[in-house]
Write a protein that holds these residues in place. Structure first.
Motif, short mmCIF file in Angstrom:
data_model
loop_
_atom_site.label_atom_id
_atom_site.label_comp_id
_atom_site.label_asym_id
_atom_site.label_seq_id
_atom_site.Cartn_x
_atom_site.Cartn_y
_atom_site.Cartn_z
N LYS A 58 -55.25 18.13 -16.94
CA LYS A 58 -56.27 18.54 -15.97
C LYS A 58 -56.93 19.88 -16.32
N THR A 59 -56.27 20.69 -17.15
CA THR A 59 -56.82 22.03 -17.43
C THR A 59 -57.08 22.26 -18.92
N LYS A 60 -56.92 21.23 -19.72
CA LYS A 60 -57.07 21.36 -21.18
C LYS A 60 -58.43 21.95 -21.58
N TRP A 73 -62.10 19.09 -13.61
CA TRP A 73 -60.93 18.93 -12.71
C TRP A 73 -61.00 17.63 -11.91
N VAL A 112 -64.27 22.19 -21.78
CA VAL A 112 -63.21 22.33 -20.78
C VAL A 112 -63.10 21.00 -20.04
N THR A 113 -62.02 20.84 -19.32
CA THR A 113 -61.79 19.56 -18.63
C THR A 113 -62.28 19.62 -17.19
N ASP A 167 -51.47 20.52 -19.85
CA ASP A 167 -51.74 19.78 -18.63
C ASP A 167 -53.12 19.14 -18.83
N LYS A 211 -60.11 26.31 -12.47
CA LYS A 211 -60.45 24.89 -12.44
C LYS A 211 -61.91 24.77 -12.87
N ALA A 250 -54.92 25.64 -21.13
CA ALA A 250 -55.81 26.05 -20.05
C ALA A 250 -56.85 27.01 -20.63
N TYR A 287 -66.88 27.11 -12.45
CA TYR A 287 -65.44 27.41 -12.41
C TYR A 287 -65.01 27.92 -11.05
N THR A 298 -55.75 31.17 -11.49
CA THR A 298 -55.87 29.76 -11.86
C THR A 298 -57.35 29.47 -12.09
#
Ligand SMILES: [Zn+2]
Ligand SMILES: [Zn+2]
Length: 427
Positions: free
Chosen positions: A179-181, A223, A220-221, A177, A249, A195, A236, A247
């Motif tokens: 958004k969470t790479k 969000w 990290v990506t 995804d 982010k 993730a 985070y 989860t």
């Protein structure tokens, strides 16, 4: 209950491989060593041999513990192999002469006879169902009634995996995804993860990692805007997704994370706190980081632990040299599969039809190696496995029995167990 002086119970003690407890003095063991197959013609088998069938005879007592554990196994075998094999039980405490007749000194003892009543093999102590079936096979006796051995084997993918490489998670093989790479970029390596959680599994699979050096390689990506940011300086938001699974982010700034927190509840944490949380729960076999929601439950002694995959959960018995109980979910439907082990063998399996998938891939030298924890599974039956495979055309490997999966783990040396699931050690 009077115990004949010559008979000894093979007691199975938790934590020991096998302990033979001699309850009564045992005069001369060498006269009839019960672990040696004595080739005799079984008179009892000959008389009631209207239909000539192989026979499994269990000599035990209704009140001995390992004998009691044999009872449901014998019952199942009797039902499943009706017309193909005879299964008999003799209580040698109630029927002392029988014990003498068969030269049994320890209980339980199982004697395997071919269709002509010739003794082929003796085993003393608890003997699991799968191991009994495997023994028949090894002895060259077909009790399947001519049915070919079932089992799905897939050596070549049904369809190739056409996803671009950088969209596939290095750890779990899932599609990333954006958004969470998470990305690891070192001098020699570059790995993308679906993730941050998969990054932490990767980190826990490294051999003697230099934590600081590893950390410096991770991005990290964000969000908010999809940009990659250094992991150590990001903020985070650690929340709860469906089924209680965490989860994560990531945000470039604390302000952005706080803003998101107003609409999506969770805790604001730093990289170090996140790392500590993520590395708290480990696989009791390979020590990888796991989320309990994704893992198998493993009971050993009074401890409850986790196996990161079904095969790892069996490995706990090998690593701890202890009897264990596993609760695993069917890979397709999530139905519960329960496995109990006793002395490195399967003592019970629920449902009895449950099977394992051993995900394998061909290594550079052409040899089959494990395809990793994410490619393994248990299924309540072959139909579920087939459906699961249909949805995974790129998957290769083979169906094995859960007893086989356990036996493979029990054969590992302490050195192999110490290296289990460390990156590159599978080969
Ligand atoms: Zn992943
Ligand atoms: Zn594991």
């Amino acid at each position: 209950m009077k115990t004949p002086a010559r008979i000894v119970i093979v007691l199975l003690v938790v934590g020991a491989a096998a302990a033979t407890i001699i309850l009564k003095g045992n005069k001369s063991r060498d006269a009839a060593n019960p672990t040696t197959a004595v080739v005799t013609s079984d008179a009892a088998a000959a008389t009631d041999a209207t239909a000539k069938l192989p026979k499994l005879l269990d000599l035990g007592a209704t009140k001995c513990i390992p004998c009691k554990m044999m009872a449901p196994i014998l019952e199942e075998l009797k039902k499943e192999y009706a017309g193909k094999m005879k299964v008999e039980f003799i209580d040698v405490w109630q029927n002392e002469d029988a014990g003498k007749k068969y030269g049994v000194e320890m209980i339980p003892t199982q004697i395997f006879y071919d269709a002509n009543g010739k003794e082929l093999f003796r085993h003393t102590g608890f003997f699991g169902k799968e191991d009994i079936l495997a023994k028949w096979k090894e002895l060259g006796v077909d009790i399947s009634g001519g049915k070919p051995a079932a089992g799905i084997v897939r050596e070549t993918p049904v369809a190739a995996d056409t996803r671009p490489r950088d969209s596939v998670c290095f750890m779990c093989d899932g599609t990333i995804d954006p958004k969470t790479k998470a990305l690891v970029k070192g001098q020699a390596e570059q790995h993308a993860f679906c993730a941050p959680h998969c990054y932490f599994i990767y980190f826990s699979s490294l051999v003697n990692p230099d934590a600081k050096a590893e950390e410096a390689k991770v991005s990290v990506t964000d969000w908010e805007n999809g940009n990659l940011v250094p992991s150590a300086t990001a903020s985070y938001l650690y929340g709860m997704g469906t089924k209680g699974r965490a989860t994560i982010k990531a945000f470039a700034t604390g302000e952005a994370a706080t803003k998101e927190q107003q609409s999506a509840p969770g805790n604001l944490v730093t990289w170090d706190v996140l790392k500590a949380k993520e590395l708290t729960t480990r696989c009791a076999f390979c020590d990888r980081a796991v989320y309990p929601e994704d893992a198998c439950g493993v009971e050993f002694g009074s401890t409850h632990g986790h196996g990161c995959c079904t095969h790892c959960s069996l490995g706990v018995a090998a690593r701890l040299k202890q009897d264990i109980e596993i609760e695993a979910k069917d890979g397709l439907t999530g139905e519960m599969i329960r496995v109990k082990t006793l002395d490195g063998q399967i003592a019970s399996l629920e449902p009895g039809t449950a099977i394992a998938w051993f995900g394998q891939k061909k290594g550079p030298d052409g040899k089959w190696v494990s395809a990793g924890c994410f490619k393994q599974g248990f299924f309540v039956n072959e139909t579920n496995l087939q459906k699961w495979l249909d949805a995974r055309p790129a998957m290769t490997g083979r169906q094995i029995t859960i007893a086989q999966a356990l036996s493979d783990k029990m054969k590992l040396s302490p050195e192999q167990i110490a290296k289990a699931c460390k990156l590159g050690e599978c080969k």
